[in-house]
Design an enzyme around this catalytic site. Sequence first.
Site, PDB file in Angstrom:
ATOM      1  N   ALA A 255       0.818  -1.227   0.000  1.00 18.84           N
ATOM      2  CA  ALA A 255       0.000   0.000   0.000  1.00 18.84           C
ATOM      3  C   ALA A 255       0.845   1.268   0.000  1.00 18.84           C
ATOM      4  CB  ALA A 255      -0.934  -0.012   1.204  1.00 18.84           C
TER       5      ALA A 255
ATOM      6  N   TYR B  39       5.606 -14.563 -13.612  1.00 17.17           N
ATOM      7  CA  TYR B  39       4.522 -13.656 -13.194  1.00 17.17           C
ATOM      8  C   TYR B  39       3.157 -14.266 -13.544  1.00 17.17           C
ATOM      9  CZ  TYR B  39       1.952  -9.211 -12.772  1.00 17.17           C
ATOM     10  OH  TYR B  39       1.072  -8.212 -12.409  1.00 17.17           O
TER      11      TYR B  39
HETATM   12  N1  LIG Z   1       0.188  -1.873 -12.729  1.00 13.18           N
HETATM   13  C1  LIG Z   1      -0.442  -2.714 -13.524  1.00 13.18           C
HETATM   14  O1  LIG Z   1      -0.650  -2.458 -14.713  1.00 13.18           O
HETATM   15  C2  LIG Z   1      -0.928  -4.031 -13.000  1.00 13.18           C
HETATM   16  C3  LIG Z   1      -1.681  -4.847 -13.836  1.00 13.18           C
HETATM   17  C4  LIG Z   1      -2.152  -6.066 -13.368  1.00 13.18           C
HETATM   18  C5  LIG Z   1      -1.900  -6.445 -12.055  1.00 13.18           C
HETATM   19  N2  LIG Z   1      -1.154  -5.640 -11.260  1.00 13.18           N
HETATM   20  C6  LIG Z   1      -0.909  -6.095  -9.886  1.00 13.18           C
HETATM   21  O2  LIG Z   1      -1.342  -5.103  -8.990  1.00 13.18           O
HETATM   22  C7  LIG Z   1      -0.536  -5.132  -7.805  1.00 13.18           C
HETATM   23  C8  LIG Z   1       0.035  -3.750  -7.535  1.00 13.18           C
HETATM   24  O3  LIG Z   1       0.805  -3.358  -8.663  1.00 13.18           O
HETATM   25  P1  LIG Z   1       1.423  -1.898  -8.792  1.00 13.18           P
HETATM   26  O4  LIG Z   1       1.558  -1.655 -10.243  1.00 13.18           O
HETATM   27  O5  LIG Z   1       0.709  -0.930  -7.935  1.00 13.18           O
HETATM   28  O6  LIG Z   1       2.901  -2.187  -8.190  1.00 13.18           O
HETATM   29  P2  LIG Z   1       4.016  -1.174  -7.645  1.00 13.18           P
HETATM   30  O7  LIG Z   1       3.658   0.240  -7.936  1.00 13.18           O
HETATM   31  O8  LIG Z   1       5.305  -1.710  -8.140  1.00 13.18           O
HETATM   32  O9  LIG Z   1       3.924  -1.395  -6.044  1.00 13.18           O
HETATM   33  C9  LIG Z   1       4.221  -2.655  -5.503  1.00 13.18           C
HETATM   34  C10 LIG Z   1       3.891  -2.644  -4.014  1.00 13.18           C
HETATM   35  O10 LIG Z   1       4.144  -3.956  -3.491  1.00 13.18           O
HETATM   36  C11 LIG Z   1       4.991  -3.840  -2.354  1.00 13.18           C
HETATM   37  N3  LIG Z   1       5.800  -5.051  -2.213  1.00 13.18           N
HETATM   38  C12 LIG Z   1       6.634  -5.608  -3.139  1.00 13.18           C
HETATM   39  N4  LIG Z   1       7.216  -6.707  -2.621  1.00 13.18           N
HETATM   40  C13 LIG Z   1       6.737  -6.854  -1.357  1.00 13.18           C
HETATM   41  C14 LIG Z   1       6.985  -7.769  -0.294  1.00 13.18           C
HETATM   42  N5  LIG Z   1       7.825  -8.803  -0.429  1.00 13.18           N
HETATM   43  N6  LIG Z   1       6.320  -7.586   0.883  1.00 13.18           N
HETATM   44  C15 LIG Z   1       5.463  -6.551   1.047  1.00 13.18           C
HETATM   45  N7  LIG Z   1       5.196  -5.645   0.086  1.00 13.18           N
HETATM   46  C16 LIG Z   1       5.839  -5.794  -1.091  1.00 13.18           C
HETATM   47  C17 LIG Z   1       5.818  -2.595  -2.602  1.00 13.18           C
HETATM   48  O11 LIG Z   1       6.361  -2.125  -1.364  1.00 13.18           O
HETATM   49  P3  LIG Z   1       7.684  -1.140  -1.340  1.00 13.18           P
HETATM   50  O12 LIG Z   1       7.191   0.236  -1.732  1.00 13.18           O
HETATM   51  O13 LIG Z   1       8.157  -1.169   0.056  1.00 13.18           O
HETATM   52  O14 LIG Z   1       8.648  -1.692  -2.322  1.00 13.18           O
HETATM   53  C18 LIG Z   1       4.753  -1.691  -3.216  1.00 13.18           C
HETATM   54  O15 LIG Z   1       3.974  -1.118  -2.196  1.00 13.18           O
HETATM   55  C19 LIG Z   1       0.531  -6.205  -8.059  1.00 13.18           C
HETATM   56  O16 LIG Z   1       0.142  -7.428  -7.494  1.00 13.18           O
HETATM   57  C20 LIG Z   1       0.557  -6.312  -9.573  1.00 13.18           C
HETATM   58  O17 LIG Z   1       1.000  -7.572  -9.996  1.00 13.18           O
HETATM   59  C21 LIG Z   1      -0.651  -4.447 -11.705  1.00 13.18           C
END
Ligand SMILES: NC(=O)c1ccc[n+]([C@@H]2O[C@H](COP(=O)([O-])OP(=O)(O)OC[C@H]3O[C@@H](n4cnc5c(N)ncnc54)[C@H](OP(=O)(O)O)[C@@H]3O)[C@@H](O)[C@H]2O)c1
Length: 248
Positions: free
Chosen positions: A15, A155
């Site tokens: 978050a 992934y």
């Molecule tokens: N963006 C897209 O287009 C998209 C599309 C489909 C699905 N998703 C899914 O949506 C979700 C969020 O994506 P996003 O694009 O918002 O990603 P993001 O901006 O890269 O943010 C990732 C978040 O996950 C946290 N995180 C990563 N590894 C972790 C761990 N081992 N333990 C606890 N927290 C962890 C990070 O914390 P830190 O800040 O501390 O690193 C960050 O808060 C993911 O599951 C992704 O696969 C995204």
Amino acid sequence: MNFNFADKVVVVTGASRGIGKAIAQNFSKTGAKLAVIYNSNEEAAEKSLKELSGSGHKKYKINVADSKAVEESFERIKSEMGGFHFLINNAGVTQDQILLRMKEEDWDKVIQTNLKSVFNCTKMAVKFMLKERTGSIVNITSVIGQTGNAGQSNYAASKAGIIGFTKSIAVEVASRNIRLNCIAPGFIKSDMTDSLTEEQKNKIIQKVPLGSIGEPDDVAAACLFLCSDFSRYITGQTLNVNGGLYMN
Ligand SMILES: NC(=O)c1ccc[n+]([C@@H]2O[C@H](COP(=O)([O-])OP(=O)(O)OC[C@H]3O[C@@H](n4cnc5c(N)ncnc54)[C@H](OP(=O)(O)O)[C@@H]3O)[C@@H](O)[C@H]2O)c1
């Protein structure tokens, strides 16, 4: 649709940034108390916490892939925040590579962070929710888990795994009034998609029937719906938030 989650405790993994941050913000506007979980980016987590509406929110640094850390920290969250009503398993990473160049550690990191984390966090949440005989869990998967994608086998496997896991646990706990569903976003603006080139983004947009990349708030809205009583008869499902990119 008006949502009222006054005094509900919502635990959102990942978050500190992107989609998870938008989910936390949207819940906070409905009166909920947020547990903002992050892994390493303390500054981003603090900023995310400060931008929430209302009060009673806390941030927790937890590597959700680590089962011991999740067990200890979730017990703490429950006692410090006074409950545990909704869990949003959102934390996720990518480590893209074609198969023959993919290292074992690339595979393990993505499976552990994206899939094992959902097992770790859901197990603890269900333990608490079974006692209360109510609760809702939303797991963030991806369109890639449905379609596959070259260079993203780790992934895609992690995200497809989340869908099967969610259906199984949804059946296990349905009689206790606990619901689990997935949201499968398509391409959403975040740090994860910011790394794409303009050319790559334009190619994606051409494939999206609604003609744009989605906003984190689009995913957050679906999350609120799946935790609310408006979805009381929905469990074990995957809600696609993808502009029509994939239809099943
Ligand atoms: N963006 C897209 O287009 C998209 C599309 C489909 C699905 N998703 C899914 O949506 C979700 C969020 O994506 P996003 O694009 O918002 O990603 P993001 O901006 O890269 O943010 C990732 C978040 O996950 C946290 N995180 C990563 N590894 C972790 C761990 N081992 N333990 C606890 N927290 C962890 C990070 O914390 P830190 O800040 O501390 O690193 C960050 O808060 C993911 O599951 C992704 O696969 C995204």
